[in-house]
Design an enzyme around this catalytic site. Structure first.
Site, short mmCIF file in Angstrom:
data_model
loop_
_atom_site.label_atom_id
_atom_site.label_comp_id
_atom_site.label_asym_id
_atom_site.label_seq_id
_atom_site.Cartn_x
_atom_site.Cartn_y
_atom_site.Cartn_z
N HIS A 71 45.42 39.63 28.88
CA HIS A 71 45.63 41.07 28.75
C HIS A 71 46.43 41.46 27.51
CE1 HIS A 71 43.77 42.01 32.51
NE2 HIS A 71 44.68 41.41 33.25
N ASP A 81 38.23 35.82 35.34
CA ASP A 81 39.31 36.49 36.05
C ASP A 81 38.80 37.82 36.62
OD1 ASP A 81 42.65 36.45 35.90
OD2 ASP A 81 41.80 38.46 36.02
N HIS A 123 40.15 40.65 36.58
CA HIS A 123 40.48 41.75 35.68
C HIS A 123 39.85 41.51 34.31
CE1 HIS A 123 43.86 41.56 38.63
NE2 HIS A 123 43.62 42.86 38.67
N ASP A 168 41.69 35.17 40.80
CA ASP A 168 42.02 36.34 41.62
C ASP A 168 40.79 37.11 42.10
OD1 ASP A 168 41.67 36.87 38.94
OD2 ASP A 168 43.51 38.05 38.71
#
Length: 311
Positions: free
Chosen positions: A125, A162, A164, A246
């Protein structure tokens, strides 16, 4: 050939406030999982500290110095709503970069078939000028650029599963013609980016938005299509992976419904791709995963496949 595992005690010194999901216990869960007898043949390395020159492949000197100066002597420094630094965080983040770079060098030289870098904080990120989403530096993007420079590569695949979107990786690699970036992620969800219209300066960015409650069958179909139609024809010389866990159905921060076995499937499919295109060269780096049991189980399943395929 062998599988390498990178981790370092300082990654336990990246301490976040009580209740924060990106916690020391994540690495403890992974260590417990990888202490089983089936993982005894892993070749374990301590990651070196990345240099300023390495960091500047993805960020400015001013950004490096900003984070260096932000690190507290005690307690926490809060960089944004959910991103913190503790006294050990800066070195831990540099070792995450260093571990990925060292793993790439060893895999490219033939010392090992593949590697898994179990370091924290995560990185995907962190944008060029913005730490966010628990991340300080764009770890995998930096490793990709360094690999291209050092090993004279012009076709590197970075795959991010992931839950996200890897907005930081996308930001750093937006103008990088030597790297093709693929991210699957739940949408809508933090950080709000990752639409299919975001394609990179050279059309080298591929985003795979997935609706909430998407299970493993749909995920496998989506990744199979992208790998077979976009990545295998690209013939990458190296495969790097942002390995976030996740998307597991038990994870508290998102709503995909993957099972532990889905991460084993991804490992097999990534190895199939690498075997076909680049002599099996894969370096994976830990990103998210916040249910401790699911994280340990999923990392174990993923690394076990890497070991089997690297034998």
């Amino acid at each position: 050939m062998t599988t390498l595992l990178y981790t370092h005690p300082v990654c336990f010194d990246h301490i976040t406030p009580p209740g924060h999901p990106e916690q020391v216990a994540r690495l403890e869960a992974i260590e417990t999982a990888l202490s089983a007898s089936v993982f005894q043949s892993l070749i374990r390395h301590e990651p070196p500290v990345a240099s300023l020159d390495h960091v500047r492949l993805g960020h400015s000197r001013a950004y490096f110095e900003r984070l260096e100066n932000a690190q507290p002597v005690e307690g926490w420094a809060q960089l944004d709503g959910d991103t913190f630094m503790a006294p050990g965080s800066f070195e831990a983040a540099l070792r995450a970069i260093g571990g990925n770079i060292d793993a790439v060098d060893r895999v490219m030289s033939g010392d090992a078939q593949n590697a898994f870098v179990a370091c924290r904080p995560p990185g995907h990120h962190a944008e060029k000028a913005t730490p966010m989403g628990f991340c300080l530096f764009s770890t995998v993007a930096i490793a990709a650029i360094e690999a291209a420079n050092t090993h004279s590569l012009d076709r590197i695949a970075v795959l991010d599963f992931d839950v996200h979107h890897g907005n930081g990786t996308q930001d750093v690699l937006w103008h990088e013609s030597r790297v093709r970036f693929v991210s699957s992620h739940q949408m809508p969800l933090y950080p709000g980016s990752g639409g299919i219209h975001q394609k990179g300066a050279f059309g080298q960015v591929i985003n795979i938005p997935l609706e909430e409650a998407t299970g493993g069958e749909v995920m496998q179909e989506a990744w199979e299509k992208v790998i077979s139609e976009e990545i295998e024809p690209y013939e990458p010389q190296l495969v790097l992976v942002s390995a976030g866990f996740d998307a597991h159905r038990r994870d508290p921060l998102a709503g995909l419904q993957w099972e532990t076995e889905d991460f084993a499937w991804l490992a097999h499919r990534i190895c199939d791709l690498a075997d076909k295109c680049c002599d099996g060269r894969v370096v994976s780096s830990l990103e998210g995963g916040y249910d401790l049991q699911a994280l340990g189980d999923s990392v174990g399943a993923y690394v076990n496949v890497m070991m089997e395929r690297g034998a």
